[in-house]
Structure formats: C-alpha cells, structure tokens
Design an enzyme around this catalytic site. Sequence first.
Site, PDB file in Angstrom:
ATOM      1  N   ASP B 198     -49.858  48.607  11.040  1.00 17.77           N
ATOM      2  CA  ASP B 198     -48.989  48.400  12.167  1.00 17.77           C
ATOM      3  C   ASP B 198     -48.717  46.777  11.909  1.00 17.77           C
ATOM      4  OD1 ASP B 198     -48.449  47.344  14.618  1.00 17.77           O
ATOM      5  OD2 ASP B 198     -50.416  47.990  15.487  1.00 17.77           O
ATOM      6  N   HIS B 371     -52.017  44.633  19.776  1.00 17.92           N
ATOM      7  CA  HIS B 371     -51.597  44.638  18.362  1.00 17.92           C
ATOM      8  C   HIS B 371     -52.361  43.535  17.642  1.00 17.92           C
ATOM      9  CE1 HIS B 371     -48.689  47.999  18.885  1.00 17.92           C
ATOM     10  NE2 HIS B 371     -48.462  47.226  19.938  1.00 17.92           N
TER      11      HIS B 371
END
Lengths: 555, 555
Positions: B198, B371
């Site tokens: 990610d 994130h």
Amino acid sequence: MVAKLRAIPLGGLGEIGKNMMVLEFADDLILVDAGLMFPDEEMLGVDLVIPDISYVSEHIQMLRAILITHGHEDHTGALPYVLPRLRLPNGKMPPIYCTRLTRGLIAVKLDEHRLLKDADLRIVRPGERIKLGAFNVEFVHITHSIPDSASLAIHTPIGTVFHTGDFKFDHTPVMGDPPDLSRIAELGRKGVLLLFSDSTYADTTGYTPSERSVSETLDRIMADAPGRVIVATFASLISRIQQVIDAATKHGRRVFITGRSMLDNAKMAIEQGYLDAPDDVMASLDKMKKLPPERIAIITTGAQGEPTSALVRMANRDHRHIEIQAGDTVVLSSSAIPGNELLINRTIDNLYRLGANVLFSRIASVHVRGHAAQEELKLMLGLVKPQYFVPVHGEYRHLWMHSAIAQSMGVPSENVFTLEDGDILEIDGKGARVAGRASADWVYVDGLAVGIDRIVLRDRAHLAGDGVIVAIVAIDKHTGKPIGRPDVVSRGFIESEMSDGLMERAKEVIVQALKGGDHVANRADFNTRVHDALSRFLYDQTRRRPMVLPVSVEV
Amino acid sequence: MVAKLRAIPLGGLGEIGKNMMVLEFADDLILVDAGLMFPDEEMLGVDLVIPDISYVSEHIQMLRAILITHGHEDHTGALPYVLPRLRLPNGKMPPIYCTRLTRGLIAVKLDEHRLLKDADLRIVRPGERIKLGAFNVEFVHITHSIPDSASLAIHTPIGTVFHTGDFKFDHTPVMGDPPDLSRIAELGRKGVLLLFSDSTYADTTGYTPSERSVSETLDRIMADAPGRVIVATFASLISRIQQVIDAATKHGRRVFITGRSMLDNAKMAIEQGYLDAPDDVMASLDKMKKLPPERIAIITTGAQGEPTSALVRMANRDHRHIEIQAGDTVVLSSSAIPGNELLINRTIDNLYRLGANVLFSRIASVHVRGHAAQEELKLMLGLVKPQYFVPVHGEYRHLWMHSAIAQSMGVPSENVFTLEDGDILEIDGKGARVAGRASADWVYVDGLAVGIDRIVLRDRAHLAGDGVIVAIVAIDKHTGKPIGRPDVVSRGFIESEMSDGLMERAKEVIVQALKGGDHVANRADFNTRVHDALSRFLYDQTRRRPMVLPVSVEV
C-alpha cells in the site's frame, strides 16, 4: 445629516470582502481593491468571477478613488472589467492609487485590455497622505508574498479605519523592508475605530515562516541537483523569482525563463528595478543547448497545473524547447489553490513518469504561505487595538475563527462583526450595526459577456450531466398535424453503438405522444407532450435524464 | 509450459492497482479485490468508475476466486457490476473469499443489487488456507481503518506473494487485534518472492497515529460540549462509530443515528457483533425531543459534504428532524477525499452560519489517516524482505516514492517495478520483467450503462462549457432548397436578454450560408456550411463556442 461611516465587503466568490471593500462617508465613497476570482468546478464555462459593483454604480457621483493594496490578481484583476463601468460623471475613469510595483503589474494588465491610456494610475509612497473628500488615506508598508504591499490607514472624521490588506509579518523579507510595525503601533496608540484584517489562514496555529526560509532549500537544490533544475512558481511572486535567480547564479547555473506571463512580469520587474537578474536572463531557450544540464536553471509558469502553461506542456511532452529527461529536478514552489489539486497532481505524476525528480510543498520546504497565521493575527490585533473588528479575506469558517481570536484578545463580542458580502456596516457616534444589504451577486465573466445569468449555468449543468436530445417534428401549418416521421439527434447522451435501437424507439414514443390530433397546433402543448414522454422513456431505458429539446418546424 | 507467475494491477482511476489485482499461474487465475472509484470533476455525468475486466473475461475458464482484503468501497464496490460479467463456464458466479465483517458489508451491497442469492460468499478466518488451483491463499490479520482487514499470503509453486491490502500498523486498535506481526515476520523469514504494498501515504513521513488517539478527543468533546454533539464520519468506519458511542455513553449522552447508509451499516455491525451499542441506538429521532441538548449525541453521514447526505441537509436547514442551533457542536471525523474539498468547506461554512461550533481535522485531532506512513512502509519491507517489490494503491508519485523507499531498504533497483495499470509483470526462474499490456481502460458506470465512451464525455464537456445551439432548416425534398426561414434554439449558451437580437442575426447567417442552391441536397454539405458559418459568427460576437447542431427536416 448624521456623520456615518459605511463599509460594504464585496467578493468574487466565497471569500468575504476578498476582492473589494466599499467605504462611504457623507458624500464620499472609496474602494479598496478590485480583484477577481477563478470559477469553481460548478461554474461551468465561466472564465472569471468579479465583484458586483452595482452599489458603486448607483453612487458613482460619490466615487473618489480606487485604492489597491498589492499587485495580486485577486486584488487587481477586476480592474479591466470594472473601470469601463465606473466612469465618473465627467467621463473619466476614477484615479487608482497604489505603490510602484503594484502600478507596474496593473499597467501590464490594463495594457492587454487596451485601457492603459484611459486609466489614471497614481503611485503612492508609504507614509504619504492622500485626501479623498472626507477620507484621508495613508499607505502603510506591510509584508506579503509580493513586494510593495500596503496596509491602509484611512482617517475619517469619526476615526481611523485600518485595513491590513493581505499580509504576514515577515521580519526578514527577501525584498524590501520589514513591516512598518512602529507606524502600525503608533496608529493603534492614537486609536483605531475599525480594523479589517486578513483571515485567510485564521485556521492555522503559530507563525508563518519568513519567505527567506525557502532560500535555504533552493540553495541546496541548486547545489546538489545532478541535472537541470526547473522551478515553477506564480508569475507575480517576484521575490521567489529573485530567490531562484540568486540560488542558481551562486551555483553556476544560467537562468532561463519560459511562460508568457512569467516573461512579461520578469521584464517589467527588471525594468522597474525590482528584479536583480543577469543581463541574459531573458535570452531565448535555444541558448540552453550549448550548456551542460548541471549549468541550467529554468523558471516557468504552471505551478497550479494550468493546462496551457509551460510546465504542463513539458509534463505532456508538448513543450517546444524543453524535453523532460532523467536527471531533471522539477520544483513546484507554490501551494495548491483549492480546486487545482487534480491538475497539479496529474502534472507531478507525469513528470515522475518522464524520469524527473519532483519536489513540491508536501514533501519539501519549497514554499511558504503568504498570509498570517494565528499568532500574527493576534500581533496585529495587539498593535492596532481596534474599537470595532471585522475579519475579511477568507471563507466563513476563517472569519468565524478570526472573530473568536479577536474576542479572546479583548474586543467585546458586540463590537465584532462577522459580515457576509453585501452587508452594510454602519458606524456612528451611537455605535455600530449592520444596516441593510447592498447587491452582492457573483458576477460571471464568460467570453465577452459580463454577468452571465443562473439559468444559463443551470442549463449547462444539465447538459454536462447527461447530454442533450433534440426531437424534430415537421408540422403542417394548415392542419397542425405532424408530417412524416419525427427525427432525433443526440449529443453527450449515449454511446453510438447503444443508441441506434433506442433512437428508433424514441421516434415511436414521439409519434405516440402526438397522437390525438388537434393539440399539436399549440406549441406549448407540443413541447410538453414530446418532452414528458421522451424524458420518461429515456429515464426508464437508461436511468439518465438528458435535456430534451422538442423542435417543431411548420411547413 | 514454463512455470510463470503473472500479475496485472487494475484500477478504477489514477491510483494504480487500487481496485483489483490479477494473479495468474499456469491455468489458474485469481483476483484480489473488486473496488470502485468515484469520478473526478472532468468525468461529467459519470456515476462510478470500475476496473476493466476484459482480460479476466477473456480468461474466464481460469478464474478460481475473488479475494477481498477488507470492506471498503474501493475494494468491494465493483462487485455488483463485475460479478454478473464474470460468470464461470458452469454459469455460476466465482466464489468470493473474505473475513466476516467484510462479508457482512458485501452482503448489504449485493442485496441492494438483488445479487445476493446468486453470489457465493465464503468467510475465511485469518490463518486458514484456501487452495485455488496452483494458489494456496492465507489471510493474515492486519490493521486499517476498518476491522477485519487482511493482508494476503499467496503461496505459488515458485514462491510466496505477499499483498498488504490497505494497512497501517496500529498496535492499539479500537477494535480487534493488533496486526499479526509475527506471522508476517515468519513469512518473511521463509522467503517472500514478491511484495505488493500500500503506497497511499508514501509521501508522508513518520508514523500514522493509532485510531485510539481519536478517542481522547471525542471524550473531551462529549464531556465539554454545551449542547448536542453531531459527529459525521464514513458509514463504513465501524470502529469510529464505536468510539463515538463509547464516548457519548460515558458522558451520559444518548446516541442517535441518521443517514441511510449509516443506519444500514450500524444495523449489520450490531447483528454481526462488531458494534457494541445500547439497545436504543437505532431509535427514531423523534425520541430526541424529550432530552436536553447536553444529553444528545448524533452520528450522521455527510463527512464528505455529499449533497444528499444527512449532515449537508442539516447545514442547508433541510433536515426533517434536526435543526442546527447555537450550542451545537459538529465534528467532521474524517479527512477530505481529494476533489470533495469544495463541498466539505461549504458545509462547514454553512454550519458556522447557523451558529454551530465545527471541529474538523484541520483544526482538531478528530481523525487519523487509515494508511501507513513512511516508517511503517519501511517496517513492512523490513519484515517481509521481498525479492521483488511492486508498490500499489496510490497515484504515480506515491509509487515512485515508495519504490525509492524500497531501494533505500536494500531491494535492488532492478527488482523494483513501478507499474502502471495493465502492465503484465511476469516472474519465473530467470527473473522478472514487464511482458506486455492488458486492457486497462477506465470503465464508467452511468445510469444503467457500464462502459460509456469517450466521445460522449467529450461532447458533455463541450456542452458544459458553452451550451448548445440547434439550427433548424426545413428543406424541400424535391428541390433540395430551404423552405421558409431557419429557426434556432439554444440552451446554456447566452442569457435570454442578450440573445434576441443575436438569434435573429444568427438566422440570417444560416440563410446566407445556404445560398447557392443545389448543395443543400447533400446532408453533409448542409451540416458543414451551417455549422461553420454559425460557429464563426457566434465566436466573433461572444467569444464563446457553443456546440452547433444543424438539423434539416425534409418535407
């Protein structure tokens, strides 16, 4: 007549009092700034948004002057549109007062619009007094992200109004003097009736760093970058251009400039003595070919991802002279104007794809804000110590926070006015109040027209969403009956491979809608029948709602 | 046949590999995620953007399963659109593997589209192994802004692929366990061939704070707010909803929920045991009337300023049950999804105008990112120690920065692949390479249609900019000559008060353009003449370029 001071903030768009402020006392009216805003994504096809000057037009015999605080578009850009509409009863344009660099930038703009000869531009030095009817105006030197910025001390018979203009307290500016703290303090000590203060960053804690902090970063980049350094910034950010030139020159790089507005402004700034640059800085980009990459620095437009700018053309491999290559370092020395994020990010991504290293404010200290943060707003309030306070320049939430700051500094809550554009603030011996509203619509500039209306924009939004379908029916002018088969034409509605069968069925829907004879002679009835039947049919079939335009031809 | 692993990232929009990843080995193919993106401002009238599944369709006999990492829209939202298009040769839909909460959220969505009965949803527990042809898949527990998130360890005959899914390392999550660091480390120790990781916040230094850090802020707000507290957040952010409920309950506030998607998700999460809420949390808002404001907390949709959401209706004084009043505290517990800034800011401004105090992430710690930031990305790389590295989830600049991080951690630069959507990465005993391209267009969903084409969007942009003008001419089918006077109809072009004279002159322009007789029989020539003459005339007069649609009716 009671002596009353009136103030009316006017803005192009969302930010209150951003683009213009009307000040009125007895028979005299002056304007502070005349700027423009760029349309947001919902204002389809609009080129610019300017303030609504209908109140000023209605009082044109009272207009004494336009005062401009500094040379940025959002404070000067409406001049070409409002000046022709603000001719005085004697046919002349009102005088414009501003500092020297501001004058230079305005002159470039008015010249483009062929208005320079007619305009009456007057240079003011900080400290000088200008008498404008009941007003006595003094420009006070302040710092912002452009040199020669001014706050205004506007003396009236009932007290002094202090308008900060756009500002931050930069004690070590790259160009020019630090802010004239002692004059501001002196004004405060003598008493200020009303303070208008810049709220753009009222949501940001602490202090805004000095412009000078960017110099260090630029210096390191110019020293370390393995190849060319390409710096994009605002064309009006003269001091940043100076910083880039200084850092590049120090490290043996020759500086080139590309982008029309960047070239125009640099030329003007060099001529006026605001930019200290090597003689060859305006040279053609051809000259670059003979130099190794590590000897080159380029200053360009495009820091906001503007589609036709030089930087975006480079990112799209579409620039005539500059092809981005591995080893290039591109610096976006700017922050994103809200709404431009998508274009900027796309430009950065494309530059990376071509092999460049890209530095921008999110990841490197290549830009500082141009406006005061909370501690500076407190400092301004502490120096000016106003009786009344009105936050300006910022969206409503910024004004709200700035008002809270003013109250926390001791301004009584009943003396703090969080205004909207068009609110008429009235101050006299008895106090202050909002005493009505002036017209404060957003005025759209679209092509040659000033003042496009909302129906046009609503129709554009409808067309943008689902396109248009035109239904054409020939009608016998004697019998009022349809002749032949209807036709349909569509654009922006549905892809052609899906549309053939659908369009044939749509024609049948029109035929059915018009059955029943003699109604057809009535144009309104014809339109309603075709429109409703077709809209319903198309929504059923596609879940889209194109604009349906029924057209009848009488033959 | 040589044993080769193939991987193809597919995305809805700009963020690479965001919405889907194809993995292929010999005769077997699996998909990781099937998400959607919301269109950007340039995709006029488009409802959603989904990944291009044409490569998968062409290899449908190889498709073994769809693996879903977590329950967010950008990883699940395309399922209702792609499932019907991915029926296996036996007519069934491919099995979908996911964790329990993810299954709950997918089921809500598929039910809305009447696809739940047909779908084959299978719950997987972390640690369990699923054999899918040559692939052996293991879900590994990870943390993100939604519970039950998983990374995937996909064992293949030539090595293990580790796909992080969306993640951050939250060691003190609000719900569920901390990330399974030891299993990730074990996988790394045994050897990982390829890591997909990610990259969403690869431009952000440091660590992302724990979700738990928001609890403190919410606790203080619930304790101190003088009146009602209204918290807007994402409907899928189950853990945040839990935090709000906990803080409110602790301080004696009764919790109400408004907004359809928020109610649906809360109901599901309570049923599945993911949300621990008082029995009356789903009660009607009527019940609020009997309580004093300081005893009320409301959870609502609208944190992105969505025009029809409950919060925006409150801000516009358009909510049936809730009228914003002085003393209310509104919390936007979210960050802006790029492109939504304008709508969010407008909502905040309007809430302030109604007298509410508004708290949002720019000015208060009411949200944390979902994130990993740079230090967490390094931790993941350090644990997994992959032979090959491919950054995913993020725009190109994020991938670029993440690739640079991987190289700084010792992954050889020739083993780092910064891919674009559609790139086919091939790995075998000899190494890794990009071996061609699969189709990776953006697929637009608009109404009932999937796959709207670019001409339609180009036409919408044209219509949006300057509107449309339809020129109608009746033509004698025998002689091919115009009959009567042309007519014109325009929309979105020019305001009606300016248009009358202009439209009369436009008709005259059409008449002139068609002079010269026998050409008119030719439809193409007719169109060109009218189009060109009218476009030129209107640009001259207005500096706008409306879409000109010539229409002839033969009678």
